[in-house]
Structure formats: structure tokens, C-alpha cells
Write a protein that holds these residues in place. Structure first.
Motif, PDB file in Angstrom:
ATOM      1  N   THR A  89       0.802  -1.225   0.000  1.00  0.00           N
ATOM      2  CA  THR A  89       0.000   0.000   0.000  1.00  0.00           C
ATOM      3  C   THR A  89       0.836   1.277   0.000  1.00  0.00           C
ATOM      4  N   GLY A  90       2.150   1.155  -0.145  1.00  0.00           N
ATOM      5  CA  GLY A  90       3.003   2.337  -0.099  1.00  0.00           C
ATOM      6  C   GLY A  90       3.577   2.615   1.273  1.00  0.00           C
ATOM      7  N   LYS A  91       3.117   1.905   2.267  1.00  0.00           N
ATOM      8  CA  LYS A  91       3.720   1.862   3.593  1.00  0.00           C
ATOM      9  C   LYS A  91       4.130   0.409   3.832  1.00  0.00           C
ATOM     10  N   LEU A  92       5.038   0.185   4.777  1.00  0.00           N
ATOM     11  CA  LEU A  92       5.389  -1.202   5.058  1.00  0.00           C
ATOM     12  C   LEU A  92       4.152  -1.967   5.496  1.00  0.00           C
ATOM     13  N   PHE A  93       3.293  -1.304   6.308  1.00  0.00           N
ATOM     14  CA  PHE A  93       2.023  -1.891   6.732  1.00  0.00           C
ATOM     15  C   PHE A  93       0.906  -0.891   6.469  1.00  0.00           C
ATOM     16  N   ALA A  94      -0.225  -1.382   6.008  1.00  0.00           N
ATOM     17  CA  ALA A  94      -1.329  -0.497   5.642  1.00  0.00           C
ATOM     18  C   ALA A  94      -1.850   0.297   6.833  1.00  0.00           C
ATOM     19  N   ILE A  95      -1.771  -0.270   8.039  1.00  0.00           N
ATOM     20  CA  ILE A  95      -2.286   0.423   9.219  1.00  0.00           C
ATOM     21  C   ILE A  95      -1.554   1.737   9.452  1.00  0.00           C
ATOM     22  N   GLU A  96      -0.335   1.879   8.912  1.00  0.00           N
ATOM     23  CA  GLU A  96       0.436   3.104   9.100  1.00  0.00           C
ATOM     24  C   GLU A  96      -0.232   4.312   8.457  1.00  0.00           C
TER      25      GLU A  96
END
Length: 430
Positions: free
Chosen positions: A247-254
Motif C-alpha cells: 500500500t506504499g507503507k510497510l504496513f497499511a495500518i500506518e
């Protein structure tokens, strides 16, 4: 052996429930390309269902695996641990946005990570209930089948599922479920089915995977976090498909700024080697007794070597920036297709986790058209996957390292296929 010979063996020896419907067999692969057993070149927009964010056989990962094979292949880390396991735990603790200091358990698959997350949550809270969401997908083991928010094909033939799993609506505004509707449904589940004092955790994907690539808003995720805090429940975020740069971050929650108690991950964390992890707040992860977590192959030395190499690739090759750029390009193309084809709707992406829906003339989900499009694309040399609660979503999971010319070739095939399947559909109804 060629495709025909391998298909004959498949029909004879592979269980029908496990046999792929595909008739081409992978022989070799590189980045976003696969060559089958007959030598045909195929563009891969599936990435092993989100496993290959840095492409097939990334050279750095291949070399790390080869180097590890010259050292140790297996000891069972509970019998005799090794450097790779603790180095992976250190790295994941540093990069995973859980509350406080993170501790790590490694497993073999996404489903196994979710199973262990539930075990840890129950140990940490002394409670049994788990609340999940419609459209969610967490695996094919019995507990995760119970947690899934979709029956077919995962749980259709397998009898009763484990109890103490309850369901709430996932917010999908394009399908008429707003954040307010979803939050109201979640609170209703806590009122009517899952008493908060008996509920260990709320488990959700920040972006639905099999459920159609719908992203929960930061506001909804924050509301879930607040609800968990209010009632002493844990927030478990499933990043098996959305994690490791999709998603463009290592984790989507970021993207939301929310810090869960536990995050599960697998798929692209090792570029094709089998491994998964749960990372959680130290007090939560340490709640169960000694030797209560683990397994014979969990965190194998070879897979750990692959994880460490993947993390280096992310830093060296700006993978997150590439994911964002790829997502923007896909979003632009989806907009063009929505203008050109009445059947294309709801184009969306968070980074390179991108999808669009196929709909009928009156706006209803068109799973048949999605199936026809994927079939036609395969005939033209492109692997394309559908998903979604209604089976009408076309999802994009090509490596974010895909070469520009290969990306454009694949998108051109989709556009060509859309023209053909829409045209044939119109002719059939004329």
C-alpha cells in the motif's frame, strides 16, 4: 515434462480440492514474468496472490537463501535456536507499529499467524470471544475459516466451525455500508452477541484482501482502537496481504496512525519463502507459558534469511516509493477504463493495492464478466485474479518492481480483453 503431461498427472494424483484449474505449469520466472512448461511467456499480475511484491526470484533474496543452505537448513528453533530467528524478530520489532515494545513469534503461513494471534489474545485477556468482519479473509484452518467473512469456497464442505467467533459489518461505502453503519453494527454485536467482558479481540484487515480491496478509513480504524481500549479488548490487524509495501507503507495500518496490539504478516515478507509472523506488545506476547507457541518448522533458517534480504531490498531500492508510483499509474488507467467501459466501476487503490469492479448495466455485481475477463487474459498471456464478496472485483498484485514496458503490455492486454468480452456479451444479448 510439458503442460499436457503435467495436467494428466494432476488429474490422476492431486486432490480436486487442491488442484489448480489452470492448465499451464510454471517452469521458470523472473520479476513479473513466468515461462510455462511449454515455453510460453506469461505476464504475472497476481504475484503468487500478493507474495512477490519485489518480484519473482529477486537476486538478493536468492543469494541469501543459497548462502543459508550452506550453513543450516533446520534444527527446530525450540530445540536449538539460530541467529536468523532472533535477527528477524529484532528487525520486525523495530519496523512494526504496535503499541510499546514489540515482541515476535514466527510461524509458517498467514493462517497460522492468525491462529496464534487468537491464542495470544486469549492468554493475555483471559477471554474467549473474537469479533471479525464481513468480507474478511484470514485463512483455511478451522479457526480462521470461522473467522472468515465469506463462506464459499473456504468453508462450504467442512461442517461445523469453532465457536466464540462473531461478525460485524466492514465499512464499504460503495456497497452502502458507511463508517457509521459499520461502527453501529460493531457496537450492536458487542451488545447482542459478544459481551465485551468476554471478548478477547477485534480482528480486521485494514484493507480487505479476498473481500475486494476496500480500505477502512483512518476514522473507522481509530474508532475500533478506542472501542478496544474502552472495553479492555485487543486490536489485531491482519496485514498478511496488505503488508510489506503493498500500500506504499510497510504496513497499511500506518496510513491511519493507529497502533494495534498485534499485527500478523506473511506473503511478501520473504518473497516466496514460507514464513509468517505475529508482532505484538511485549506484555501481550509474553502472556502465555513457556513452549506454548511454536512448531517444528516455524521461522526456518532459510526463510529467515529471505526475510532479512527482503528488508534490505526495501531500503536499497525504495520499494515503498515504487508502490506509491505504481498505484498512481493504475488509478489513472482505471479512470480511463471507467470512462470507456460502462461495466468498469469503483476503481480504487491504496498504494499498489489496486482494484476495480465489473458491473451489469443496472450497476449490480457481474461475477460472470469478471470470470470471462480473467479467462480471456490468461489466453492472451496475462495472469489476472478476481476477488470480492460477489466475485466481481479485478485485483492487481503484480510486483511493484515490474518494468514499465511489461506493465504497459499487461494493461494493454486487459484493455483488449475488456473490448472483446464486452463486445461478445453485447452480441449475446442482441
Amino acid at each position: 515434462m510439458n503442460n499436457a503431461q503435467l495436467n494428466e498427472l494432476k488429474q490422476r494424483y492431486v486432490a480436486s480440492g487442491a488442484a489448480s484449474p489452470a492448465t499451464q505449469f510454471a517452469d521458470r520466472a523472473e520479476n513479473a514474468l513466468v515461462w510455462d512448461a511449454d515455453g510460453n511467456r506469461i505476464i504475472d499480475f497476481a504475484g503468487g496472490i500478493g507474495v512477490l511484491n519485489i518480484g519473482h526470484r529477486h537476486p538478493k533474496v536468492v543469494q541469501a537463501v543459497k548462502d543459508q543452505l550452506d550453513k543450516v537448513m533446520h534444527t527446530c528453533q525450540t530445540v536449538m535456536p539460530y541467529e536468523g530467528y532472533v535477527k528477524v524478530a529484532e528487525k520486525l520489532s523495530q519496523v512494526t507499529p504496535v503499541r510499546g515494545h514489540g515482541k515476535v513469534m514466527l510461524a509458517n503461513s498467514g493462517a497460522e499467524a492468525l491462529e496464534n494471534a487468537v491464542k495470544v489474545a486469549r492468554a493475555a485477556t483471559g477471554r474467549d470471544n473474537v469479533i471479525c468482519f464481513t468480507g474478511g479473509y484470514h485463512g483455511r484452518t478451522f479457526m480462521t475459516m470461522a473467522m472468515n467473512g465469506k463462506v464459499a469456497p473456504y468453508a462450504t464442505d467442512f461442517g461445523s466451525m469453532p465457536g466464540n467467533v462473531f461478525r460485524a459489518p466492514y465499512p464499504v461505502p460503495s456497497e452502502g455500508v458507511s463508517d457509521e453503519d459499520a461502527l453501529r453494527g460493531l457496537k450492536m454485536a458487542l451488545k447482542t452477541d459478544a459481551n465485551p467482558k468476554d471478548t478477547a479481540a477485534i480482528v480486521l484487515e485494514p484493507v480487505l484482501g479476498e473481500g475486494g480491496f476496500h480500505a477502512a478509513s483512518p476514522g473507522f480504524l481509530k474508532a475500533v482502537r478506542e472501542l478496544c481500549d474502552e472495553h479492555g479488548m485487543l486490536m489485531i490487524v491482519d496485514e498478511v496481504q496488505s503488508g510489506f509495501g503493498r500500500t506504499g507503507k510497510l504496513f497499511a495500518i500506518e496510513h491511519s496512525g493507529v497502533e494495534p496490539d498485534i499485527i500478523t504478516m506473511a506473503k511478501s515478507m520473504a518473497d516466496g519463502m514460507p514464513i509468517s509472523a505475529l508482532v505484538g506488545t511485549d506484555k501481550v506476547m509474553d502472556a502465555s507459558g513457556g513452549n506454548s507457541l511454536g512448531g517444528t518448522y516455524t521461522g526456518s533458517p532459510v526463510s529467515c534469511a529471505a526475510v532479512l534480504a527482503v528488508l534490505e531490498v526495501f531500503e536499497e531500492e525504495q520499494i515503498l516509493d515504487k508502490s506509491l508510483a505504481l498505484g498512481d499509474r493504475l488509478g489513472e488507467r482505471f479512470t480511463q477504463w471507467e470512462q470507456a467501459f460502462d461495466c468498469v466501476a469503483n476503481g480504487r487503490h491504496l498504494g499498489a493495492m489496486a482494484a476495480f469492479d465489473l458491473v451489469t448495466a443496472d450497476g449490480n455485481p457481474d461475477a460472470d464478466l469478471a470470470g470471462a475477463l480473467c479467462k480471456k487474459a490468461r489466453e492472451k498471456g496475462l495472469i489476472l485474479l478476481s476477488c470480492g464478496l460477489w466475485g466481481n472485483t479485478i485485483r492487481f498484485l503484480m510486483p511493484v518492481t515490474i518494468e514499465d514496458e511489461v506493465l504497459e503490455e499487461g494493461l494493454g492486454i486487459i484493455e483488449e480483453c475488456l473490448k472483446e468480452v464486452v463486445g461478445s456479451q453485447a452480441a449475446a444479448t442482441a
